[in-house]
Scaffold this active site. Structure first.
Site, short mmCIF file in Angstrom:
data_model
loop_
_atom_site.label_atom_id
_atom_site.label_comp_id
_atom_site.label_asym_id
_atom_site.label_seq_id
_atom_site.Cartn_x
_atom_site.Cartn_y
_atom_site.Cartn_z
N SER A 35 0.72 -1.26 -0.22
CA SER A 35 -0.03 0.04 0.01
C SER A 35 0.81 1.23 -0.10
O SER A 35 0.38 2.51 0.28
CB SER A 35 -0.87 0.04 1.28
OG SER A 35 -0.29 -0.01 2.42
N SER A 104 2.68 -7.13 2.66
CA SER A 104 2.26 -5.92 3.55
C SER A 104 0.94 -5.91 3.62
O SER A 104 0.08 -6.71 4.27
CB SER A 104 2.74 -4.73 3.09
OG SER A 104 2.84 -3.80 3.91
N PHE A 105 0.22 -4.70 3.20
CA PHE A 105 -1.18 -4.59 2.96
C PHE A 105 -1.90 -6.04 2.29
O PHE A 105 -3.04 -6.42 2.44
CB PHE A 105 -1.45 -3.35 2.20
CG PHE A 105 -2.89 -3.28 1.45
CD1 PHE A 105 -3.67 -2.62 2.09
CD2 PHE A 105 -2.88 -3.85 0.00
CE1 PHE A 105 -5.16 -2.66 1.31
CE2 PHE A 105 -4.01 -3.70 -0.48
CZ PHE A 105 -5.23 -3.16 0.03
N ASP A 225 13.21 -4.42 8.82
CA ASP A 225 11.95 -4.00 8.16
C ASP A 225 11.67 -2.67 9.08
O ASP A 225 11.31 -2.83 10.26
CB ASP A 225 10.87 -4.91 8.13
CG ASP A 225 9.64 -4.37 7.27
OD1 ASP A 225 9.30 -3.32 7.38
OD2 ASP A 225 8.77 -5.15 6.80
N HIS A 253 11.74 -3.73 4.08
CA HIS A 253 10.32 -4.02 3.61
C HIS A 253 10.26 -4.52 2.28
O HIS A 253 9.28 -5.12 2.04
CB HIS A 253 9.39 -2.78 3.96
CG HIS A 253 8.07 -3.00 3.94
ND1 HIS A 253 7.44 -4.13 4.73
CD2 HIS A 253 6.87 -2.66 3.17
CE1 HIS A 253 6.14 -4.15 4.50
NE2 HIS A 253 5.84 -3.17 3.62
#
Length: 273
Positions: A35, A104-105, A225, A253
């Site tokens: 995101s 992630s998202f 991260d 990340h």
């Protein structure tokens, strides 16, 4: 025909016109992006698609509000709607079941989809994943609170990547321009309003539902991260019975970019096992 590699195929998924990449043949694998500002499926997965497409049919959509999928005027950016879009895309492409790789998202979305539609998911791969509650990091707060400027984009790239070799002026310029395309910042800024801890919680699934997941799951995380805490990976590994965990050192990340070849082989091996 567009010369922009981010724009590929278009199909209506649960009523939403969705831009998606569809490459390779074999068992279907759905890639769900993160995101970050200006992100698209192509920007997120450009180093992943070619390797995985040698073994699988790989589908990578732009989720609603991101990339080159539609941005309806009154659309509510919420986990339930993103799950509906993802399943709607599978329906539109006549895919009954797919393995899902979520970044992630996208990891939080993959978890929510697997909980709501367990029969539609083969295996799960969660990379730098959301999906459990945690105190929002300074890095994530900066990502979601991004205001378009070249300096702000440079600062975000420093947060995303461990190695400064990846954080070039050229990349910052590309990502900044992507974030300022018509409609991009408008939808992005409306998704995760302050206080952004609420959005972390919106993206989290109930602990009991995660524990009940029957799927074989690979959890991947960068040790360094600054956006999603490494503890998330350990929490998910403890919650999901049939899970394995791989942590990359010297990695922020962007596992799929910072350690692309190793990550791709890890995914291929897991999906073929």
């Amino acid at each position: 025909m567009s010369t922009n590699p981010e724009i590929a195929n278009s199909i209506e998924a649960a009523g939403l016109q969705t831009n998606y990449h569809d490459v390779g043949q074999g068992d279907p694998v759905l890639l769900i992006h993160g995101s970050g500002p200006g992100v698209s499926a192509w920007a997120n997965w450009r180093l992943t698609l070619p390797d995985l497409a040698q073994h699988f049919r790989v589908i990578a959509p732009d989720m609603a509000g991101f990339g080159f999928s539609a941005r309806p005027a009154n659309y509510t950016y919420h986990m339930n709607n993103w799950v509906t879009q993802a399943v709607g895309l599978m329906d539109a492409l006549d895919i009954q079941q797919a393995s899902i790789v979520g970044n992630s998202f996208g990891g939080g979305l993959a978890l929510a989809l697997a909980i709501k539609y367990p029969e539609r998911v083969n295996k799960l791969i969660l990379m730098g994943s959301m999906g459990v509650e945690f105190p929002i990091t300074e890095g994530l707060d900066q990502v979601w609170g991004y205001k378009p400027s070249l300096d702000n984009m440079k600062a975000l790239l420093d947060i995303f990547a461990y190695s400064r070799a990846l954080v070039t002026d050229e990349l910052a310029e590309l990502r900044f321009k992507a974030s300022t395309r018509p409609g991009f910042q408008e939808s992005f800024s409306s998704m995760f309003p302050a206080p952004r801890q609420r959005s972390v919680e919106m993206m989290a699934s109930p602990v009991e539902a995660i524990q009940a997941l029957p799927h074989h799951t690979l959890i991947v995380h960068g040790r360094d991260d600054k956006v999603i805490p490494l503890q998330n990976a350990y929490t998910l590994h403890q919650l999901i019975d049939q899970s394995e965990l791989h942590v990359f050192g010297q990695c922020g990340h962007w596992t799929q970019i910072e350690h692309a070849k190793h990550f791709n082989q890890l995914v291929i091996n897991f999906l073929q096992s």
